[in-house]
Scaffold this motif. Structure first.
Motif, PDB file in Angstrom:
ATOM      1  N   MET A  40     -36.041   1.838 -12.358  1.00 56.67           N
ATOM      2  CA  MET A  40     -35.574   1.517 -11.028  1.00 56.67           C
ATOM      3  C   MET A  40     -34.273   0.728 -11.150  1.00 56.67           C
ATOM      4  N   ILE A  41     -33.353   1.079 -10.305  1.00 54.51           N
ATOM      5  CA  ILE A  41     -32.116   0.316 -10.176  1.00 54.51           C
ATOM      6  C   ILE A  41     -32.209  -0.402  -8.838  1.00 54.51           C
ATOM      7  N   GLU A  42     -31.926  -1.710  -8.840  1.00 56.77           N
ATOM      8  CA  GLU A  42     -32.107  -2.503  -7.629  1.00 56.77           C
ATOM      9  C   GLU A  42     -30.857  -3.323  -7.340  1.00 56.77           C
ATOM     10  N   SER A  43     -30.473  -3.354  -6.059  1.00 53.95           N
ATOM     11  CA  SER A  43     -29.339  -4.179  -5.642  1.00 53.95           C
ATOM     12  C   SER A  43     -29.797  -5.615  -5.443  1.00 53.95           C
ATOM     13  N   LYS A  44     -28.843  -6.492  -5.219  1.00 48.25           N
ATOM     14  CA  LYS A  44     -29.168  -7.846  -4.774  1.00 48.25           C
ATOM     15  C   LYS A  44     -29.551  -7.739  -3.302  1.00 48.25           C
ATOM     16  N   TYR A  45     -30.001  -8.862  -2.721  1.00 44.76           N
ATOM     17  CA  TYR A  45     -30.262  -8.844  -1.285  1.00 44.76           C
ATOM     18  C   TYR A  45     -28.978  -8.450  -0.572  1.00 44.76           C
ATOM     19  N   LEU A  46     -29.112  -7.646   0.465  1.00 51.37           N
ATOM     20  CA  LEU A  46     -27.943  -7.100   1.156  1.00 51.37           C
ATOM     21  C   LEU A  46     -27.273  -8.141   2.038  1.00 51.37           C
ATOM     22  N   LYS A  47     -26.015  -7.902   2.295  1.00 51.49           N
ATOM     23  CA  LYS A  47     -25.241  -8.801   3.153  1.00 51.49           C
ATOM     24  C   LYS A  47     -25.243  -8.270   4.579  1.00 51.49           C
ATOM     25  N   GLU A  48     -25.164  -9.204   5.496  1.00 51.58           N
ATOM     26  CA  GLU A  48     -25.111  -8.858   6.915  1.00 51.58           C
ATOM     27  C   GLU A  48     -23.660  -8.575   7.279  1.00 51.58           C
ATOM     28  N   ASN A  49     -23.281  -7.297   7.230  1.00 52.11           N
ATOM     29  CA  ASN A  49     -21.941  -6.918   7.672  1.00 52.11           C
ATOM     30  C   ASN A  49     -22.046  -5.668   8.534  1.00 52.11           C
ATOM     31  N   ILE A  50     -21.002  -5.383   9.254  1.00 53.95           N
ATOM     32  CA  ILE A  50     -21.034  -4.299  10.237  1.00 53.95           C
ATOM     33  C   ILE A  50     -21.304  -2.945   9.582  1.00 53.95           C
TER      34      ILE A  50
END
Length: 186
Positions: A1-11
């Motif tokens: 599995m490849i996992e990102s960091k927690y996502l950012k709140e952007n448009i």
């Protein structure tokens, strides 16, 4: 599995979330909160996403690919529709995972850390936590309704098929002697 960091709140990320059917009617601020609690996970063919019996806090939205759901080793469903939710039963009833989920081919999911809602309560963000929980439960209610409708349709099809395959005529009921019929009818 490849996992990102927690996502950012952007448009840009919010617009991506709005392309998911279950989320398109939610307010931007609620989607932003959901993003901050989410990661993107990519799985390879056959890789396990959920293990039956586990107690993890993750809720998933299928972004691309396909998944196989099995219970006690028996396949019960496959899902390939973008935006489909899975892993929600564990979150709703707080019991262990009721089934296992594996990727079919390369599969990408939005994974929401529902335990993060509990962390919000600990940091004094009661209103944010309440918004988060309301968002989750609305999503759950919509998907459970859809799944119940599909289950009803499958049940009707199965019953019709069972009636068609049951072509064995029932033997006529033997007649009781006349004296006994008189007593039974009395």
């Amino acid at each position: 599995m490849i996992e990102s960091k927690y996502l950012k709140e952007n448009i840009e990320n919010i617009q991506r979330l709005m392309s998911i059917q279950a989320l398109k009617h939610f307010e931007t601020r609620n989607l932003g909160k959901l993003l901050r609690l989410s990661k993107i996970r990519q799985y390879e063919d056959g890789e396990q996403i959920i293990q039956e019996g586990d107690m993890d806090p993750w809720l998933y939205f299928l972004l691309s690919g396909k998944i196989r759901i099995t219970k006690e080793g028996e396949e019960i469903s496959t899902i390939s529709r973008k935006g489909e939710i899975f892993g929600e039963m564990r979150i709703i009833d707080d019991q262990s995972r009721s089934a296992s989920v594996h990727a079919i081919g390369q599969t990408v999911c939005l994974a929401v850390d529902t335990a993060a809602g509990n962390r919000m309560a600990n940091t004094g963000e009661k209103e944010a936590r309440l918004d988060f929980l309301l968002l989750l439960y609305r999503i759950f209610a919509e998907y459970i309704s859809i799944r119940l409708r599909l289950t009803n349709e499958e049940l009707v099809r199965a019953k019709r098929e069972a009636k068609r395959s049951d072509t064995t005529p029932t033997p006529p009921k033997p007649q009781a002697p006349a004296s006994k019929r008189y007593i039974e009818n009395f």
